[in-house]
Motif scaffolding. Sequence first.
Motif, PDB file in Angstrom:
ATOM      1  N   PHE A   1      39.537  68.246  70.780  1.00 53.74           N
ATOM      2  CA  PHE A   1      38.414  67.420  70.319  1.00 53.74           C
ATOM      3  C   PHE A   1      38.560  67.106  68.827  1.00 53.74           C
ATOM      4  N   GLY A   2      38.887  68.124  68.034  1.00 53.60           N
ATOM      5  CA  GLY A   2      39.039  67.912  66.605  1.00 53.60           C
ATOM      6  C   GLY A   2      40.164  66.948  66.283  1.00 53.60           C
ATOM      7  N   LEU A   3      41.307  67.099  66.973  1.00 57.27           N
ATOM      8  CA  LEU A   3      42.425  66.187  66.764  1.00 57.27           C
ATOM      9  C   LEU A   3      42.051  64.761  67.139  1.00 57.27           C
ATOM     10  N   ALA A   4      41.313  64.611  68.239  1.00 54.54           N
ATOM     11  CA  ALA A   4      40.883  63.275  68.660  1.00 54.54           C
ATOM     12  C   ALA A   4      39.996  62.628  67.598  1.00 54.54           C
ATOM     13  N   MET A   5      39.095  63.424  67.001  1.00 58.02           N
ATOM     14  CA  MET A   5      38.222  62.891  65.961  1.00 58.02           C
ATOM     15  C   MET A   5      39.011  62.476  64.718  1.00 58.02           C
ATOM     16  N   ILE A   6      39.982  63.304  64.332  1.00 66.93           N
ATOM     17  CA  ILE A   6      40.755  63.025  63.127  1.00 66.93           C
ATOM     18  C   ILE A   6      41.625  61.784  63.308  1.00 66.93           C
ATOM     19  N   ALA A   7      42.361  61.733  64.436  1.00 61.21           N
ATOM     20  CA  ALA A   7      43.334  60.668  64.653  1.00 61.21           C
ATOM     21  C   ALA A   7      42.746  59.467  65.378  1.00 61.21           C
ATOM     22  N   ARG A   8      41.473  59.552  65.794  1.00 60.16           N
ATOM     23  CA  ARG A   8      40.859  58.507  66.606  1.00 60.16           C
ATOM     24  C   ARG A   8      41.725  58.210  67.832  1.00 60.16           C
ATOM     25  N   ASP A   9      42.114  59.290  68.490  1.00 58.74           N
ATOM     26  CA  ASP A   9      43.022  59.201  69.633  1.00 58.74           C
ATOM     27  C   ASP A   9      42.237  59.427  70.920  1.00 58.74           C
ATOM     28  N   GLY A  10      41.959  58.339  71.651  1.00 60.40           N
ATOM     29  CA  GLY A  10      41.199  58.438  72.888  1.00 60.40           C
ATOM     30  C   GLY A  10      41.919  59.181  73.988  1.00 60.40           C
TER      31      GLY A  10
ATOM     32  N   THR B   1      50.211  62.407  68.361  1.00 57.49           N
ATOM     33  CA  THR B   1      48.827  62.023  68.066  1.00 57.49           C
ATOM     34  C   THR B   1      48.807  60.769  67.195  1.00 57.49           C
ATOM     35  N   ARG B   2      48.057  59.746  67.635  1.00 63.09           N
ATOM     36  CA  ARG B   2      47.940  58.493  66.883  1.00 63.09           C
ATOM     37  C   ARG B   2      46.720  57.733  67.403  1.00 63.09           C
ATOM     38  N   PRO B   3      46.237  56.719  66.691  1.00 64.53           N
ATOM     39  CA  PRO B   3      45.078  55.946  67.166  1.00 64.53           C
ATOM     40  C   PRO B   3      45.378  55.240  68.488  1.00 64.53           C
ATOM     41  N   ARG B   4      44.607  55.603  69.529  1.00 61.25           N
ATOM     42  CA  ARG B   4      44.742  54.996  70.859  1.00 61.25           C
ATOM     43  C   ARG B   4      43.385  55.013  71.535  1.00 61.25           C
ATOM     44  N   LEU B   5      43.131  54.012  72.352  1.00 61.15           N
ATOM     45  CA  LEU B   5      41.866  53.937  73.092  1.00 61.15           C
ATOM     46  C   LEU B   5      40.693  54.274  72.161  1.00 61.15           C
ATOM     47  N   THR B   6      40.673  53.654  71.005  1.00 60.37           N
ATOM     48  CA  THR B   6      39.673  54.003  69.995  1.00 60.37           C
ATOM     49  C   THR B   6      38.251  53.668  70.441  1.00 60.37           C
ATOM     50  N   VAL B   7      38.111  52.853  71.497  1.00 64.18           N
ATOM     51  CA  VAL B   7      36.769  52.563  72.009  1.00 64.18           C
ATOM     52  C   VAL B   7      36.062  53.848  72.440  1.00 64.18           C
ATOM     53  N   LEU B   8      36.856  54.862  72.835  1.00 62.17           N
ATOM     54  CA  LEU B   8      36.278  56.142  73.251  1.00 62.17           C
ATOM     55  C   LEU B   8      35.789  56.971  72.074  1.00 62.17           C
ATOM     56  N   MET B   9      36.142  56.560  70.855  1.00 66.74           N
ATOM     57  CA  MET B   9      35.786  57.336  69.682  1.00 66.74           C
ATOM     58  C   MET B   9      34.579  56.757  68.946  1.00 66.74           C
ATOM     59  N   ASP B  10      33.975  55.716  69.493  1.00 70.66           N
ATOM     60  CA  ASP B  10      32.834  55.065  68.854  1.00 70.66           C
ATOM     61  C   ASP B  10      31.624  55.091  69.784  1.00 70.66           C
ATOM     62  N   GLY B  11      30.443  54.963  69.207  1.00 71.62           N
ATOM     63  CA  GLY B  11      29.221  54.788  69.984  1.00 71.62           C
ATOM     64  C   GLY B  11      29.016  55.861  71.032  1.00 71.62           C
ATOM     65  N   GLY B  12      28.853  55.419  72.289  1.00 68.24           N
ATOM     66  CA  GLY B  12      28.595  56.347  73.389  1.00 68.24           C
ATOM     67  C   GLY B  12      29.738  57.304  73.628  1.00 68.24           C
ATOM     68  N   GLY B  13      30.977  56.843  73.410  1.00 67.47           N
ATOM     69  CA  GLY B  13      32.121  57.732  73.592  1.00 67.47           C
ATOM     70  C   GLY B  13      32.089  58.888  72.615  1.00 67.47           C
ATOM     71  N   ASN B  14      31.752  58.608  71.373  1.00 65.49           N
ATOM     72  CA  ASN B  14      31.652  59.653  70.356  1.00 65.49           C
ATOM     73  C   ASN B  14      30.549  60.651  70.692  1.00 65.49           C
ATOM     74  N   LEU B  15      29.441  60.152  71.228  1.00 68.29           N
ATOM     75  CA  LEU B  15      28.344  61.024  71.643  1.00 68.29           C
ATOM     76  C   LEU B  15      28.782  61.938  72.780  1.00 68.29           C
ATOM     77  N   LEU B  16      29.556  61.391  73.729  1.00 70.57           N
ATOM     78  CA  LEU B  16      30.055  62.195  74.845  1.00 70.57           C
ATOM     79  C   LEU B  16      30.939  63.332  74.340  1.00 70.57           C
ATOM     80  N   LEU B  17      31.812  63.035  73.382  1.00 69.22           N
ATOM     81  CA  LEU B  17      32.683  64.071  72.831  1.00 69.22           C
ATOM     82  C   LEU B  17      31.874  65.160  72.130  1.00 69.22           C
ATOM     83  N   ALA B  18      30.858  64.743  71.383  1.00 74.19           N
ATOM     84  CA  ALA B  18      30.025  65.713  70.678  1.00 74.19           C
ATOM     85  C   ALA B  18      29.299  66.628  71.671  1.00 74.19           C
TER      86      ALA B  18
END
Length: 203
Positions: A172-181, A125-142
């Motif tokens: 989902f939680g790991l993705a939020m913590i690590a900003r791992d797309g 687990t590490r920061p990857r594809l962080t574009v998925l963790m912002d804006g619309g991507g973050n809303l989709l995960l939620a």
Amino acid sequence: MSETPDKPIQHKNDDLDAVLERIRATDGDGTDVSVRDILTAAGTRTFGPVVVVAGLVVLAPLIGDIPGVPTLMSMLVLLTVGQLLFRRRHLWLPRWLSERKVPRDKLHTGARWLHKPARFLDRFTRPRLTVLMDGGGNLLLALACLLVALAMPLMEVVPFSANGGGLALMAFGLAMIARDGVVAIIALLLTGGTLGFIAWQLL
């Protein structure tokens, strides 16, 4: 009602294995451990770690199989992600939820069983594809987290589906913590597969 303090508890190691170790060290009142005790031990005062804890509890042997536990975790996730969508900075939980309890021995056994999978996940687990963790991507995960949480009561009657739901929440939680797309994509695939399995079983 109960609300977490404004300042989060800080720990040097915030990987999944360290969270499990802190959960294993939780004593509670001697025989039972409350939701508040678990979250405090894990050092969780933000949204991603809470979703991880919910997934871990559902996945843990002897705990996730207790009737009502998946539904309890679904309530925790619904409240958590709902507050994320409304952009609250700190998590609030009602007292009736924060004081719900699970058996301490079963919690510790489940946490011990999950150590090896946790160590494996921590290595990748590490920061990857962080574009998925912002804006619309973050809303989709939620929204996907909300779908899993809403389906949790059904998972109590559909065999094996709670395992998929727990894995999805943990991812989902790991993705939020690590900003791992990449982990976020895996979580979405797990969500789709679990919901599809439930629909197939019920139709």
